[in-house]
Structure formats: C-alpha cells, structure tokens
Design an enzyme around this catalytic site. Structure first.
Site, PDB file in Angstrom:
ATOM      1  N   SER A 125       0.820  -1.545  -0.461  1.00 17.34           N
ATOM      2  CA  SER A 125      -0.107   0.127   0.087  1.00 17.34           C
ATOM      3  C   SER A 125       1.283   1.424  -0.345  1.00 17.34           C
ATOM      4  CB  SER A 125      -0.680   0.087   0.997  1.00 17.34           C
ATOM      5  OG  SER A 125      -0.715   1.086   1.581  1.00 17.34           O
ATOM      6  N   TYR A 150      -0.959  -0.785  10.738  1.00 16.34           N
ATOM      7  CA  TYR A 150      -1.221  -1.382   9.891  1.00 16.34           C
ATOM      8  C   TYR A 150      -0.801  -1.548   8.189  1.00 16.34           C
ATOM      9  CZ  TYR A 150      -3.760  -1.373   4.825  1.00 16.34           C
ATOM     10  OH  TYR A 150      -3.188  -1.792   3.465  1.00 16.34           O
ATOM     11  N   LYS A 154       2.275  -3.526   6.579  1.00 12.30           N
ATOM     12  CA  LYS A 154       2.888  -3.653   4.888  1.00 12.30           C
ATOM     13  C   LYS A 154       4.153  -2.964   4.757  1.00 12.30           C
ATOM     14  CE  LYS A 154      -0.978  -4.439   3.276  1.00 12.30           C
ATOM     15  NZ  LYS A 154      -1.360  -5.367   2.889  1.00 12.30           N
TER      16      LYS A 154
HETATM   17  C1  UD1 Z   1      -6.371   3.963   3.397  1.00 11.56           C
HETATM   18  C2  UD1 Z   1      -4.607   3.537   2.929  1.00 11.56           C
HETATM   19  C3  UD1 Z   1      -4.800   2.117   2.202  1.00 11.56           C
HETATM   20  C4  UD1 Z   1      -6.243   1.528   2.997  1.00 11.56           C
HETATM   21  C5  UD1 Z   1      -7.493   2.010   3.615  1.00 11.56           C
HETATM   22  C6  UD1 Z   1      -8.015   1.034   4.209  1.00 11.56           C
HETATM   23  C7  UD1 Z   1      -3.265   5.132   2.652  1.00 11.56           C
HETATM   24  C8  UD1 Z   1      -1.702   5.550   2.064  1.00 11.56           C
HETATM   25  N1  UD1 Z   1      -3.869   4.407   2.114  1.00 11.56           N
HETATM   26  O1  UD1 Z   1      -6.849   4.890   2.559  1.00 11.56           O
HETATM   27  O2  UD1 Z   1      -3.266   1.662   2.138  1.00 11.56           O
HETATM   28  O3  UD1 Z   1      -5.751   0.042   2.474  1.00 11.56           O
HETATM   29  O4  UD1 Z   1      -6.690   2.992   3.815  1.00 11.56           O
HETATM   30  O5  UD1 Z   1      -9.056   1.507   5.352  1.00 11.56           O
HETATM   31  O6  UD1 Z   1      -3.001   5.292   3.608  1.00 11.56           O
HETATM   32  N2  UD1 Z   1     -13.853   9.705   3.368  1.00 11.56           N
HETATM   33  C9  UD1 Z   1     -14.483  10.112   3.739  1.00 11.56           C
HETATM   34  N3  UD1 Z   1     -15.539   8.771   4.181  1.00 11.56           N
HETATM   35  C10 UD1 Z   1     -15.969   8.209   4.653  1.00 11.56           C
HETATM   36  C11 UD1 Z   1     -14.688   7.207   4.132  1.00 11.56           C
HETATM   37  C12 UD1 Z   1     -13.302   7.582   3.608  1.00 11.56           C
HETATM   38  O7  UD1 Z   1     -14.754  11.036   3.700  1.00 11.56           O
HETATM   39  O8  UD1 Z   1     -16.941   7.880   5.051  1.00 11.56           O
HETATM   40  C13 UD1 Z   1     -11.981   9.851   2.840  1.00 11.56           C
HETATM   41  C14 UD1 Z   1     -11.367   9.990   4.187  1.00 11.56           C
HETATM   42  O9  UD1 Z   1     -10.872  10.847   5.204  1.00 11.56           O
HETATM   43  C15 UD1 Z   1     -10.183  10.415   3.255  1.00 11.56           C
HETATM   44  C16 UD1 Z   1     -10.797   9.285   1.410  1.00 11.56           C
HETATM   45  O10 UD1 Z   1     -12.378   9.411   1.644  1.00 11.56           O
HETATM   46  O11 UD1 Z   1      -9.873  11.583   3.219  1.00 11.56           O
HETATM   47  C17 UD1 Z   1     -10.734   8.510   1.197  1.00 11.56           C
HETATM   48  O12 UD1 Z   1     -10.293   7.520   2.167  1.00 11.56           O
HETATM   49  P1  UD1 Z   1     -10.004   6.359   2.623  1.00 11.56           P
HETATM   50  O13 UD1 Z   1     -11.221   5.597   1.391  1.00 11.56           O
HETATM   51  O14 UD1 Z   1     -10.536   5.277   3.865  1.00 11.56           O
HETATM   52  O15 UD1 Z   1      -9.244   5.416   1.905  1.00 11.56           O
HETATM   53  P2  UD1 Z   1      -7.812   6.314   2.666  1.00 11.56           P
HETATM   54  O16 UD1 Z   1      -7.996   6.518   4.299  1.00 11.56           O
HETATM   55  O17 UD1 Z   1      -6.985   6.814   1.846  1.00 11.56           O
END
Ligand code: UD1
Length: 339
Positions: A125, A150, A154
C-alpha cells in the site's frame, strides 16, 4: 495451464484478480477466512467466468491448512491479497494486525519455501510512504515512514520479502503499492463489500442505498483546495491489469521488484461526491466529522516506474469508477437509479 493460489480471493481485489486470471487461462485456487467477504463470491466468479474455482475456507496462519493446499494443488505462484486494512482499527488493535498480516505472510512464505514455490505478487500500500514528502510519491525518491500499525505491517512484509530475495533460494517477488482502488467489474456482480464502512466508495454506496443517512466527511479543513482529503483513486480493472503485468515481469526477472499502482492525480472527497450526484441525479447527504486518526491531507502517485518497467497505464477514469459502482448497486443490490 498454471495454478495460481490467491489469498484473500473472496475479497474486493482478490475476486477481481481471480476473474482476470481465469480469463487469461490460469487455474485459480482461493484461500480466504471470509473475515471481510463471504463465500457467495465463489459462485459469482464461477458465473462470470463459467469456470470452476477451488476454494478453501480458512486462515493462512493455519499451518496445516496451508500445507494441505500446497499438497493438493500444484501451486505455481501466489497472488497474496489477504490481510486486514483499516488504519483506525490497526491503531486500536495492533496485535490483531501484526498477527493477521505479518504472521499470516510468514506462514505462507514458510510453506512456499518448503514446497518450492518461488513467485509471489504482494498487495502492499501507498501507506508505507512518508507523509510529509513532496508529491507525487515516487518509489525511489519518497522515504518510507509508516505512521500507523497497518502501514507498518505492510512495510514489515516488504522487508521480509526483500530479505528473502537475498536468501539462498531463488525468489521472484513483485510488490504493488496500491493507492485507492475503486469501481468494480463490468458484470456488476462483484465489487467492494458494502459492510466495509471504512473506505470512501463503499460508504457513499451505503448512503445511496439508504443504509446510512449521511456520508461522514472526515475533516473539511485540511490544507487542500476544498478542505477535504485528496486521494489517488484507481479503477480496480486497471489495478488488476497492473498485477498481470507485474506477474509477467517477475516471470522474466528474478529477485525483488516494486511498483506504485495509481492514476497519478488526486481528487477530493467533494469532487467524488459530485461525480456520484451527477450520475444518480440526486444529492448525497453529508455530515462533517473530525479527521480520522492517522489520516493525512493528500497524496497521489508517481506512475513513471510502472509505465517504464511494466508498460502499464490506467485506462479508466473517475466517471468509469462511479458508473461501475452504481451499476454494481443496480445488479447486485437491486437499486433503482431514479427512485
Ligand atoms: C487508507 C490507506 C490504504 C488502506 C485504506 C483502508 C494510505 C495511503 N492508504 O486509505 O492503504 O488500504 O486506508 O482503510 O494510507 N472519507 C470520508 N468519509 C468516509 C470515508 C472516507 O470522508 O466515509 C475520506 C477520507 O478521510 C479520505 C478519503 O475519503 O480523505 C479516502 O479514504 P479511504 O477510502 O478510507 O482511503 P484512505 O484513507 O486513503
């Protein structure tokens, strides 16, 4: 026809990989403990590919089971997807994460050694990179500074694989550092698990399905163009195509190799919501929540190395990811787009 063992093959990425490998003529064996998936996926893979899949329900930490799989099947190579993936959960339960991810991998590698299997593609990741390094994150320039358990699992696995590549046994290892996989198979039959409340895409789908009233927006005052988090979303088909290219590469190159798999550009949470709203013709209700522990403002991938060495380039865009995700709701969850 070569036999490929897919760990975590009932999961979101593993199931898409299984379909692709079967379509390419490989025989697929899946082992999955179903902790974040269910066995109905096996029937769906069979339905899409019209081919049989060998399935073992169980955990790769189970020595006996793993040995049995190797004994019963002439395994040629491993695509190793299984593992836990929530950053926040890993902060709360680090032992659970080290056990599932690191111990599980060690057990798999032990079995590979004793059964003379030497090719492995590993799901790593982008989370292994140092958060404050300048963008885009490049494999050879960006320092590795995991900031949660986590991420550390990795990176630990990557280090174990690197050590193995220098051992007396000839290993062929491909590490893929994923950015944010999204979208699903064009059949609409397989996709991300909607019980997954961590990631953005399944969380949006839960709101569209009315399983949740609101989409939580975790932080709206990041130092980004609109205050929300920015990520590099990549279509799961492109991501899996990257696996095939990486597999091809390690078949022709010994040792340890690694690549980022991302689009090379970032999109904010609000931008993603807009694309969904356009597609479904409705507003998605949101609620601002505090930033999640361990989350960072923004990152996206450098794609230069994968382009250069694998001749791999993503073909799909964010509209494709959103359209396929909505189609998945229609096909698999009976969602009616205009209700
Ligand atoms: C992170 C990890 C990834 C991991 C994944 C699993 C890194 C580089 N990536 O991804 O390796 O597999 O978590 O959980 O650290 N968001 C919202 N609302 C939601 C869900 C997400 O606002 O309900 C936002 C988050 O704050 C973020 C974006 O959406 O800004 C993406 O979030 P998410 O899909 O959880 O992925 P990562 O956190 O990037």
């Amino acid at each position: 026809m070569k036999n490929i063992l897919i760990t975590g093959g009932c999961g979101y990425l593993g199931s898409h990989c299984a379909v692709k490998l079967i379509e390419k003529g490989y025989k697929v064996i899946i082992v999955d403990n179903l902790s974040n998936s269910d066995s109905s996926i096996i029937d769906k893979i069979t339905k899409i590919t019209k081919s049989k899949v060998i399935f073992y329900k169980g955990d790769i930490r189970d020595n006996k089971l793993v040995d049995k799989i190797f004994f019963q099947n002439k395994v040629d190579s491993i695509f190793h997807f299984s593992g836990l993936k929530s950053i926040s959960e890993s902060i709360k339960y680090p032992i659970k994460y080290y056990s599932s991810n690191v111990e599980g991998t060690i057990n798999l590698l032990r079995a590979m050694e004793s059964h003379n299997v030497n090719k492995i593609i590993f799901s790593s990741s982008a989370t292994v990179y140092g958060n404050n390094y300048k963008l885009p994150w490049h494999e050879e320039l960006c320092p590795l500074l995991p900031n949660n358990p986590y991420a550390d699992t990795k990176l630990t696995i990557e280090k174990i694989l690197q050590a193995l590549s220098k051992s007396k046994i000839l290993f062929k290892i491909g590490i893929l550092r994923y950015f944010n996989p999204a979208g699903c198979h064009s059949s609409g039959l397989i996709g991300d698990n909607l019980e997954n409340k961590n990631n953005l895409f399944p969380s949006i789908l839960r709101v569209i399905m009315k399983r949740d009233k609101y989409l939580n927006i975790y932080g709206n005052n990041y130092d980004t163009k609109d205050g929300s988090g920015i990520r590099d979303y990549i279509h799961v088909n492109d991501l899996i195509e990257g696996h095939l290219k990486a597999f091809n590469y390690i078949n022709n190159h010994d040792g340890y190799h690694l690549w980022n798999l991302g689009m090379g550009k970032g999109l904010s949470v609000y931008e993603i919501i807009n694309v969904f709203e356009e597609k479904i013709g409705k507003k998605i209700n949101t609620k601002i929540k505090p930033k999640r522990e361990g989350d960072i403002a923004q990152f996206w991938s450098s794609t230069i190395k994968a382009k250069r060495e694998l001749l791999w380039e993503p073909e799909k865009n964010i509209k494709d990811m959103v359209e396929d995700s909505v189609y998945y709701l229609q096909k698999s969850y009976n969602y009616k787009i205009f209700n």
